[in-house]
Scaffold this active site. Structure first.
Site, mmCIF file in Angstrom:
data_model
loop_
_atom_site.group_PDB
_atom_site.id
_atom_site.type_symbol
_atom_site.label_atom_id
_atom_site.label_comp_id
_atom_site.label_asym_id
_atom_site.label_seq_id
_atom_site.Cartn_x
_atom_site.Cartn_y
_atom_site.Cartn_z
ATOM 1 N N GLN A 153 0.822 -1.216 0.000
ATOM 2 C CA GLN A 153 0.000 0.000 0.000
ATOM 3 C C GLN A 153 0.857 1.268 0.000
ATOM 4 O O GLN A 153 0.616 2.196 -0.765
ATOM 5 C CB GLN A 153 -0.930 -0.004 1.231
ATOM 6 C CG GLN A 153 -1.967 1.107 1.214
ATOM 7 C CD GLN A 153 -2.511 1.436 2.595
ATOM 8 O OE1 GLN A 153 -2.080 0.887 3.613
ATOM 9 N NE2 GLN A 153 -3.476 2.335 2.644
ATOM 10 N N TYR B 292 1.789 -7.115 16.464
ATOM 11 C CA TYR B 292 2.306 -6.075 15.578
ATOM 12 C C TYR B 292 2.889 -4.918 16.404
ATOM 13 O O TYR B 292 4.008 -4.447 16.147
ATOM 14 C CB TYR B 292 1.149 -5.595 14.707
ATOM 15 C CG TYR B 292 1.422 -4.440 13.792
ATOM 16 C CD1 TYR B 292 2.352 -4.542 12.764
ATOM 17 C CD2 TYR B 292 0.713 -3.242 13.929
ATOM 18 C CE1 TYR B 292 2.570 -3.474 11.903
ATOM 19 C CE2 TYR B 292 0.924 -2.178 13.069
ATOM 20 C CZ TYR B 292 1.856 -2.297 12.064
ATOM 21 O OH TYR B 292 2.064 -1.235 11.207
HETATM 22 C C1 AKB Z 1 -2.807 -1.290 10.991
HETATM 23 O O1 AKB Z 1 -4.011 -1.021 11.121
HETATM 24 O O2 AKB Z 1 -2.304 -2.355 11.385
HETATM 25 C C2 AKB Z 1 -1.907 -0.259 10.378
HETATM 26 C C3 AKB Z 1 -1.248 0.615 11.392
HETATM 27 C C4 AKB Z 1 -2.063 1.583 12.162
HETATM 28 O O3 AKB Z 1 -0.073 0.541 11.579
HETATM 29 N N1 AKB Z 1 -2.621 0.532 9.446
#
Ligand code: AKB
Length: 317
Positions: free
Chosen positions: A13, A143
């Site tokens: 993206q 994440y």
């Molecule tokens: C996600 O939603 O994981 C990403 C971010 C906010 O890093 N777009």
């Protein structure tokens, strides 16, 4: 001399639009796009393109040496939603690519590295409104943990080895040229496609979930601006807060309604609601403004207009 640039994750993206912009600025031959998979014909044919698995140190080093690369933008990552489904894979991808790039910079194979962090570094114990640069950070997603750890390592490599690594904590990024991949903020893109195609969207976040967001053009400008800034101006070597717009699904739907009056929305929260609830609602980016003159341009109305026009134009071209 124009710096030779390598973009890792160029078909994603952010990578797609970053490649397009940097090629326009630096000349196509000076920007090498790479990804683990093929991208659009336009991207692959507009300049050098390499299939590259950046988790493999030797393969990454080969590309860097072959093209005499000066600077790397490392845009490959597994985002929040997908990372919750594949925690170990996400950790491995997000950390090994960063270590490979940091170690190549430490060994002077490249001069400069851009690595994206995210609002996901914050967690449920972080102050939610106008979240400051320095605050409590207890991320509760895989994440977020990988991004917070990455920030610590970036600062460490800068302080210990003098590595010129620069980073931004991206908010949710809104764009239409390339689909996003597995993020929690993706609803704010899906909503436009569904509004234009069928006048209806079911949001996977509840109506009052406010999150920090930004239109892609602003994000690309910020990314290139921090990389072009004089190194003495970059005071934060973990990652900078970056602020654009903050809105809820309900507020976004209302703004879309002004352009598409028949559009309707309903809400059915899924597992991503818990992720969104752990993130800030809005961000304070005073440090980025002060250190390298950052200022966002797109507000909610301008972003909505650009998205609707962009999606409609891409359907007819
Ligand atoms: C996600 O939603 O994981 C990403 C971010 C906010 O890093 N777009």
């Amino acid at each position: 001399m124009i710096a030779k640039t390598l973009i890792i994750g160029a078909c994603g993206q952010i990578g797609t639009e970053l490649t397009e912009k940097l090629r326009a600025e630096k000349g196509n031959e000076n920007v090498i796009a790479s990804d683990i998979r093929e991208g659009s014909e336009k991207l692959m044919n507009s300049g050098p393109f390499e299939i590259l698995d950046a988790t493999n140190y030797n393969d990454l080093e080969d590309v860097i040496l072959h093209y005499n690369i000066d600077e790397v933008y490392l845009m490959a990552a597994m985002l929040s939603g997908t990372a919750e489904k594949f925690p170990m894979k996400a950790w491995d991808l997000n950390m090994s690519t960063l270590f490979n790039a940091l170690n190549l910079a430490k060994d002077s194979k490249i001069d400069k590295l851009f690595w994206p962090s995210s609002i996901a570094v914050f967690g449920p114990t972080t102050p939610k409104d106008q979240t400051p640069q320095k605050t409590v950070m207890e991320p509760s997603t895989v994440y977020g943990i990988s991004k917070q750890t990455g920030e610590r390592w970036c600062e460490y490599y800068h302080k210990r080895y003098g590595v010129d690594v620069r980073s931004i904590r991206y908010p949710g990024l809104i764009s239409y040229k390339t689909a996003p991949g597995g993020g929690t903020t993706d609803y704010a893109i899906e909503i436009f496609h569904d509004a234009i195609e069928g006048n209806f969207y079911r949001s996977f976040l509840t109506e009052n979930t406010a999150l920090p967001m930004m239109y892609m053009e602003d994000a690309i400008r910020a990314t290139i601006q921090i990389m072009n800034a004089d190194p003495t101006k970059i005071k934060v070597r973990s990652s900078y807060n970056l602020s654009g717009i903050s809105f809820t699904p309900k507020e976004l739907a209302k703004a879309i309604n002004k352009k598409i009056p028949q559009f309707e929305i309903d809400y059915e929260a899924d597992f991503r609601q818990a992720i969104a609830d752990s993130w800030p609602s809005s961000i304070d980016d005073t440090e980025a403004q002060k250190d390298w003159d950052w200022k966002h341009e797109y507000d909610l109305e301008a972003m909505v207009e650009a998205m609707i026009e962009g999606i409609k134009a891409s359907k007819t071209s």
